[in-house]
Write an enzyme that holds these catalytic residues in place. Structure first.
Site, mmCIF file in Angstrom:
data_model
loop_
_atom_site.group_PDB
_atom_site.id
_atom_site.type_symbol
_atom_site.label_atom_id
_atom_site.label_comp_id
_atom_site.label_asym_id
_atom_site.label_seq_id
_atom_site.Cartn_x
_atom_site.Cartn_y
_atom_site.Cartn_z
ATOM 1 N N SER A 28 0.681 -1.304 0.188
ATOM 2 C CA SER A 28 0.018 -0.005 0.086
ATOM 3 C C SER A 28 0.795 1.056 -0.319
ATOM 4 C CB SER A 28 -0.722 -0.452 0.844
ATOM 5 O OG SER A 28 -1.331 1.962 1.458
ATOM 6 N N ASN A 110 -11.873 -8.803 5.774
ATOM 7 C CA ASN A 110 -11.545 -7.891 6.273
ATOM 8 C C ASN A 110 -13.057 -8.045 6.755
ATOM 9 O OD1 ASN A 110 -8.970 -6.508 5.642
ATOM 10 N ND2 ASN A 110 -8.465 -7.956 7.212
ATOM 11 N N GLU A 174 -9.944 -7.354 13.165
ATOM 12 C CA GLU A 174 -9.738 -7.330 10.893
ATOM 13 C C GLU A 174 -10.623 -8.185 10.944
ATOM 14 O OE1 GLU A 174 -7.972 -5.286 9.966
ATOM 15 O OE2 GLU A 174 -8.378 -4.549 12.078
ATOM 16 N N HIS A 249 -1.850 -8.577 8.815
ATOM 17 C CA HIS A 249 -2.996 -9.769 9.090
ATOM 18 C C HIS A 249 -2.003 -11.636 8.891
ATOM 19 C CE1 HIS A 249 -5.817 -6.549 7.264
ATOM 20 N NE2 HIS A 249 -5.651 -6.642 8.793
ATOM 21 N N CYS A 368 -7.053 -12.067 0.433
ATOM 22 C CA CYS A 368 -8.026 -10.863 1.279
ATOM 23 C C CYS A 368 -8.962 -10.372 0.414
ATOM 24 C CB CYS A 368 -6.960 -9.872 0.971
ATOM 25 S SG CYS A 368 -5.506 -9.477 1.560
#
Length: 444
Positions: A28, A110, A174, A249, A368
């Site tokens: 990110s 998430n 999360e 995570h 994800c």
């Protein structure tokens, strides 16, 4: 009663952009303020969904959130027309505007923690939306996430929905990104909760550089809400040192399915104790603990390639496939390891690569993008059928993306009021395609 695991992938939203909002997520940060391609991102996600459906797996679709989040911008004091609110936010607080435009709900690992009816006290599938309090842009999601889940899994005979945990860092949650379910041949389940820190126990070590987003207290609260017991839960801590290396995570460093737990050598604080507890609680199962040594794949390579942010799916009894991003084939150490993995006489028999680069560059791999929901045939029959992917729905969603999504979006474009109109028009049509009713604030 046998269960079938369905994967519900998040549709990438029209405002998919690279704002670099997720401190602790290396990818990110590396791609912050790059120009994104929302259309390509959504199509890549749809292609992955169809590939899994074509393998015979149950594949579902979860709708994106409404973005820009105008209600939150107004709560933060920006006033005037929608156009004026966007312009003022861009000029005065561009990071707040980016947060309120984030398409991060695409990463439905998430979205929630899910416990199958085979594990819970009342025999229903339980859902708890993640509060995601560690990141402002993600903390905005849980209310609409809960509403969407209730529209997809609506029958209270089979499904039970809980609100998100209290929005406090002591209960930072999360979702399924820190949760795995293992099980034996008779579907006797064991739910593995992985936490990064404890809010109430000072003896539990914590990372020093990046935040540990999941607390032990949150994991235990979700287990209580879902009617799980000591006999079918394991709580283990993620290694703080790997969190400080960008493993934000657990699903960036480990993945489990059935009788397989695939993980990196540095993943957990006390791996032997965790293994012993799993074996004790699944006594009739031949567990396969597949540990990747640091000298085979360094943590940095595991993070950059998302070796463990892969989907581990069962294609036939004793035959699993690892659904990996193409970055795994492009990273030499990971490529070598995966070539060897399929010869190690474990249930992982094959590796299939998927191109999800638009998601990867924003910090999310194949795992994800999906929320796993294991269901019996009766429970599956009670799911909103309009949200289950088949050839027809894939084509309709592909057409929908091509009509409504831009092929480039820079952070500066988030101020464009036309983007808000385009997004709302797209989502209004999508709720009809997926038979969701009025779930977004602008529809209510």
């Amino acid at each position: 009663m046998g269960n079938r695991e369905a994967n519900f992938d998040g549709l990438v939203g029209p405002t998919h952009n690279y704002a670099g909002l997720s401190w602790g997520n290396v990818a990110s940060g590396q791609h912050a303020r790059s120009t994104s391609n929302p259309r390509q991102a959504a199509l890549q996600g749809l292609d992955k969904m169809k590939a899994l459906a074509d393998l015979g797996l149950v594949q579902g679709v979860l709708a994106p959130q409404e973005r820009p989040d105008m209600a939150t911008l107004r709560r933060l004091g920006f006033t005037g027309s929608d156009s004026q609110v966007l312009d003022q936010a861009f000029r005065e607080e561009p990071l707040l505007l980016a947060a309120c435009c984030s398409a991060s709900a695409m990463w439905t690992a998430n979205a929630a923690t899910v416990s199958p009816g085979a594990d819970t006290q009342d025999g229903r599938v339980h859902f708890t939306p993640a509060n995601l309090v560690n990141k402002f842009h993600r903390s905005l999601e849980h209310e609409v996430t809960g509403r969407l889940l209730r529209r997809v899994f609506a029958d209270e005979t089979y499904f039970c929905h809980h609100p998100a945990l209290p929005a406090h860092e002591d209960f930072g949650d999360e979702g399924a990104a820190n949760h795995n379910r293992l099980h034996d041949d008779n579907n006797r389940g064991l739910e593995l909760f992985v936490y990064g820190r404890s809010a109430h126990r000072p003896d539990v070590p914590a990372p020093r550089r990046y935040p540990a987003r999941q607390t032990l207290e949150a994991s235990r609260a979700v287990a209580r809400l879902h009617g799980l017991g000591e006999h079918n839960t394991v709580f283990t801590q993620q290694n703080p040192a790997v969190i400080d290396q960008g493993v934000f995570h657990n699903d960036v460093i480990a993945v489990g399915n059935g009788n397989v737990l695939f993980y990196h050598q540095q993943a957990f604080v006390d791996t032997p104790a965790m293994q012993d507890e799993i074996r004790r609680k699944l006594p009739d199962t031949e567990m396969h603990f597949i540990e990747v040594r640091d000298d085979e794949v360094p943590v940095a390579d595991a993070v950059s390639s998302y070796l463990f942010n892969t989907q581990l799916v069962t294609l036939a009894p004793g035959h699993m496939a690892l659904i990996a991003p193409t970055e795994c084939a492009e990273t030499p150490s990971v490529k070598r390891y995966l070539e060897r993995l399929t010869t190690m006489h474990t249930p992982i028999q094959e590796v299939r690569f998927m191109d999800v680069k638009q998601s990867m560059q924003n910090g999310g791999g194949p795992a994800c993008l999906r929320l796993r929901v294991a269901m019996s045939d009766a429970e599956l029959a009670a799911v909103n059928p309009a949200c289950l992917l088949d050839e027809r729905l894939h084509q309709r969603l592909t057409d929908w993306v091509n009509r409504h999504y831009r092929d480039r979006l820079s952070p500066d474009d988030l101020r464009d009021p036309a983007l808000l109109t385009e997004s709302r028009t797209a989502l209004d049509e999508l709720t009809q395609l997926l038979a969701l009713g009025s779930v977004y604030p602008f529809q209510r």
